[in-house]
Design an enzyme around this catalytic site. Structure first.
Site, PDB file in Angstrom:
ATOM      1  N   HIS A  62      15.754 -37.156 -49.000  1.00  0.00           N
ATOM      2  CA  HIS A  62      16.526 -38.312 -48.544  1.00  0.00           C
ATOM      3  C   HIS A  62      17.745 -37.826 -47.775  1.00  0.00           C
ATOM      4  O   HIS A  62      18.034 -36.629 -47.749  1.00  0.00           O
ATOM      5  CB  HIS A  62      16.928 -39.215 -49.720  1.00  0.00           C
ATOM      6  CG  HIS A  62      17.874 -38.587 -50.708  1.00  0.00           C
ATOM      7  ND1 HIS A  62      17.566 -37.463 -51.441  1.00  0.00           N
ATOM      8  CD2 HIS A  62      19.142 -38.942 -51.088  1.00  0.00           C
ATOM      9  CE1 HIS A  62      18.583 -37.154 -52.232  1.00  0.00           C
ATOM     10  NE2 HIS A  62      19.552 -38.036 -52.032  1.00  0.00           N
ATOM     11  N   HIS A  64      21.080 -38.115 -47.987  1.00  0.00           N
ATOM     12  CA  HIS A  64      22.422 -37.817 -48.484  1.00  0.00           C
ATOM     13  C   HIS A  64      22.846 -36.379 -48.120  1.00  0.00           C
ATOM     14  O   HIS A  64      22.033 -35.462 -48.128  1.00  0.00           O
ATOM     15  CB  HIS A  64      22.498 -38.033 -50.004  1.00  0.00           C
ATOM     16  CG  HIS A  64      22.600 -39.486 -50.374  1.00  0.00           C
ATOM     17  ND1 HIS A  64      22.256 -39.992 -51.609  1.00  0.00           N
ATOM     18  CD2 HIS A  64      23.044 -40.560 -49.649  1.00  0.00           C
ATOM     19  CE1 HIS A  64      22.466 -41.303 -51.620  1.00  0.00           C
ATOM     20  NE2 HIS A  64      22.937 -41.666 -50.452  1.00  0.00           N
ATOM     21  N   ASP A  66      24.428 -33.972 -49.521  1.00  0.00           N
ATOM     22  CA  ASP A  66      24.217 -32.819 -50.405  1.00  0.00           C
ATOM     23  C   ASP A  66      22.760 -32.347 -50.386  1.00  0.00           C
ATOM     24  O   ASP A  66      22.426 -31.358 -51.043  1.00  0.00           O
ATOM     25  CB  ASP A  66      24.698 -33.114 -51.839  1.00  0.00           C
ATOM     26  CG  ASP A  66      24.046 -34.338 -52.469  1.00  0.00           C
ATOM     27  OD1 ASP A  66      23.693 -35.283 -51.736  1.00  0.00           O
ATOM     28  OD2 ASP A  66      23.890 -34.355 -53.703  1.00  0.00           O
ATOM     29  N   HIS A  67      21.926 -33.043 -49.593  1.00  0.00           N
ATOM     30  CA  HIS A  67      20.526 -32.621 -49.421  1.00  0.00           C
ATOM     31  C   HIS A  67      20.212 -32.271 -47.966  1.00  0.00           C
ATOM     32  O   HIS A  67      19.093 -31.850 -47.673  1.00  0.00           O
ATOM     33  CB  HIS A  67      19.578 -33.726 -49.895  1.00  0.00           C
ATOM     34  CG  HIS A  67      19.709 -34.042 -51.364  1.00  0.00           C
ATOM     35  ND1 HIS A  67      18.747 -33.719 -52.291  1.00  0.00           N
ATOM     36  CD2 HIS A  67      20.727 -34.612 -52.073  1.00  0.00           C
ATOM     37  CE1 HIS A  67      19.156 -34.098 -53.505  1.00  0.00           C
ATOM     38  NE2 HIS A  67      20.356 -34.644 -53.392  1.00  0.00           N
ATOM     39  N   HIS A 140      16.335 -45.001 -55.253  1.00  0.00           N
ATOM     40  CA  HIS A 140      17.679 -44.434 -55.118  1.00  0.00           C
ATOM     41  C   HIS A 140      18.467 -45.324 -54.151  1.00  0.00           C
ATOM     42  O   HIS A 140      17.946 -46.318 -53.655  1.00  0.00           O
ATOM     43  CB  HIS A 140      17.566 -42.982 -54.616  1.00  0.00           C
ATOM     44  CG  HIS A 140      18.840 -42.211 -54.705  1.00  0.00           C
ATOM     45  ND1 HIS A 140      19.628 -42.189 -55.827  1.00  0.00           N
ATOM     46  CD2 HIS A 140      19.470 -41.415 -53.798  1.00  0.00           C
ATOM     47  CE1 HIS A 140      20.682 -41.414 -55.599  1.00  0.00           C
ATOM     48  NE2 HIS A 140      20.612 -40.943 -54.385  1.00  0.00           N
ATOM     49  N   ASP A 211      16.419 -37.597 -55.578  1.00  0.00           N
ATOM     50  CA  ASP A 211      17.246 -38.403 -56.481  1.00  0.00           C
ATOM     51  C   ASP A 211      16.514 -39.706 -56.820  1.00  0.00           C
ATOM     52  O   ASP A 211      15.891 -40.317 -55.957  1.00  0.00           O
ATOM     53  CB  ASP A 211      18.604 -38.703 -55.825  1.00  0.00           C
ATOM     54  CG  ASP A 211      19.416 -37.432 -55.619  1.00  0.00           C
ATOM     55  OD1 ASP A 211      18.891 -36.342 -55.882  1.00  0.00           O
ATOM     56  OD2 ASP A 211      20.584 -37.541 -55.178  1.00  0.00           O
ATOM     57  N   HIS A 270      20.093 -30.673 -60.437  1.00  0.00           N
ATOM     58  CA  HIS A 270      20.969 -31.667 -59.820  1.00  0.00           C
ATOM     59  C   HIS A 270      21.940 -32.225 -60.861  1.00  0.00           C
ATOM     60  O   HIS A 270      21.979 -33.422 -61.137  1.00  0.00           O
ATOM     61  CB  HIS A 270      20.104 -32.799 -59.216  1.00  0.00           C
ATOM     62  CG  HIS A 270      20.843 -33.706 -58.259  1.00  0.00           C
ATOM     63  ND1 HIS A 270      21.524 -34.817 -58.686  1.00  0.00           N
ATOM     64  CD2 HIS A 270      21.005 -33.677 -56.923  1.00  0.00           C
ATOM     65  CE1 HIS A 270      22.054 -35.442 -57.638  1.00  0.00           C
ATOM     66  NE2 HIS A 270      21.756 -34.763 -56.555  1.00  0.00           N
TER      67      HIS A 270
END
Lengths: 322, 322
Positions: A62, A64, A66-67, A140, A211, A270
């Site tokens: 996805h 976000h 942090d990914h 999510h 997530d 995570h």
């Protein structure tokens, strides 16, 4: 199959844990796959044997940061290192905008072609020689996928009794049949590999989830999976305090699902930065493990950066602590 | 004044060196400034005492990824940590496109305001209470700046003889005058701070240059500077082999300029990954130092990640090796 965690922290990096990234290898070659690419993924890779030249595909769960925020740097480093092979990037469509804009506004061009593949189409399915990959939609704050990696091209055992009974003597044809190739003999008859070989084991299967606040969405794809890698951002008490808005899972939730699904191996990752390895007071990372073990009775692992795992042909999962 | 290198490698990170970033502090408070923000800058900061909540401004020399790709992650981490103070970002106009697109395509919003300031306007000049910052255009593949940091608000010494001669006795007024404030007395007369105080030293001045193939462009701003931080990507032999297209400087080029300019301190950084600390054969990082020392006779430093420097009030530059 082998995999190495490049980051195991949720949202922001800590001194010990980077944000999300996972390197995955079939084990039969040096090609590998990257699942998610938080900032600093290329830095972690410098401490492993995975080379950007041999990266086969990138899967993003996805959008976000942090990914994903490690993508521009990882791609430009691969280019500076001289990569020429095209690189598939599987993920949500916004990734293309993010990457194209990052490259255009940093005066960067790549020495190789990027091939964007939308992970959110209903019939998403990707494969190469070694691996078959499908997606499962999760729950999510933004569209998010789990990727299920199933190995392909399993080793065949020759049915030598049958070959000899049919008058096919030992020789180069045996080798071809064992590789899965059909053989045309001098007299024009065709020997089909599938008639003279057998596969003695089921393929290894690994589910890598992004997530997600609803582990039950993975029930179908976890059927016959050897292991699930899933977030457990909080313990249940913290999840209750934080409330539902971040749409993450607690250790308890994931563990309960894994137990119900009969999963033999569960790897949690995570983790919120509030769970350090040790602390004089307050939560610590072992709280996550303790909570999961209360309801899950399979083999439980808590991921740490640079830990290296082997999913053996006997379907046992082993971890070499870094 | 103090500064800490967060990255000292050109183009790509190595195991020992991250890509470019420098934390700079006046020393009179916990506020600090960041110059350039390559990927992994926020990770390096976790090993220092600089906090994202106290970051006063970000200065970006140019748009190349090894100087900018850490921005989206650093900004979203500051937001997740709850920063509310507006944050000025000084740099080329494309930065705004890069950051806005990165945030929009990662479902990110910030808890604080970003204030973009174009560093490429001719009259660029920025200041806060502690620091005065000017820009100097350099010569690189894209527009690139050096930033000159000059301290402001230097400590004043009271001219007590003059105060007493004018009938101003010791008391709270002395304190105000020493802080630089003018004072209105009960009888209506005004005491001006500049008439009753003096500043005994010249301000400290540090020049932080971005990528640049023509150090001589810094001649004017280096006049009266205490130290220059400048790239030395290659030794001269490698620079000759590579050719002029990357538009970087050799150690020899920068050292020759620093010697001609009479600079007392020179800190070289931004080294090609081909110069490791040790190697059985081929180039090593000490080659850069050796080459610079042949022509530069001031105090020479080769930057390393997390090395911490102090520019003292006596204008001496000291380095605490990390």
């Amino acid at each position: 199959m082998e995999f190495t965690f490049l980051g195991t922290s949720a949202g922001t990096p800590t001194r010990a844990r980077n944000v999300t990234g996972l390197a995955l290898r079939h084990g039969s070659g040096r090609h590998w796959y990257l699942v998610d690419c938080g900032e600093g993924t290329q830095h972690r890779l410098l401490h492993t044997r995975y080379s950007l030249a041999r990266l086969q595909a990138i899967f993003i769960t996805h959008v976000h940061g942090d990914h994903t925020f490690g993508l521009p740097g990882l791609l430009t480093s691969a280019s500076m290192n001289g990569r020429t092979d095209p690189l598939p990037i599987i993920g949500p469509p916004q990734l293309k905008t993010f990457i194209d804009t990052s490259l255009a506004n940093s005066d960067s061009t790549l020495s190789f072609e990027l091939r964007f593949i939308d992970s959110e189409t209903e019939d998403f399915h990707w494969q190469d020689r070694a691996m078959d990959v499908t997606g499962t939609a999760l729950s999510h704050r933004v569209p998010c996928q789990a990727y299920t990696f199933t190995e392909r091209d399993l080793e065949r055992r020759l049915l030598t009794d049958r070959l000899e009974a049919d008058g096919v003597g030992a020789g180069p044809d045996w080798g071809r049949l064992q590789k899965g190739e059909d053989v045309v003999r001098e007299n024009g008859t065709v020997l089909r590999s599938e008639d003279y070989t057998t596969i003695d084991r089921r393929p290894r299967r690994l589910v890598v989830a992004g997530d997600n606040d609803t582990p039950e969405l993975l029930a179908e794809t976890c059927h016959q999976a050897d292991a699930l890698i899933h977030e457990a951002t909080y313990t249940q008490d913290v999840a209750d305090r934080v409330g539902p808005w971040p749409q993450h899972s607690s250790a308890k939730q994931v563990a309960r699902f894994a137990q119900a699904a009969g999963l033999p191996n569960l790897v949690l990752t995570h983790f919120s930065a509030r769970y350090p390895a040790r602390a004089p007071s307050g939560p610590v990372i072992s709280d996550i493990a303790d909570e999961a073990r209360e309801v899950y009775h399979g083999t439980l692992f808590l991921a740490r950066d640079l830990d290296h795992y082997r999913l053996n042909k006997d379907h046992n999962l082993e971890c070499d602590r870094s």
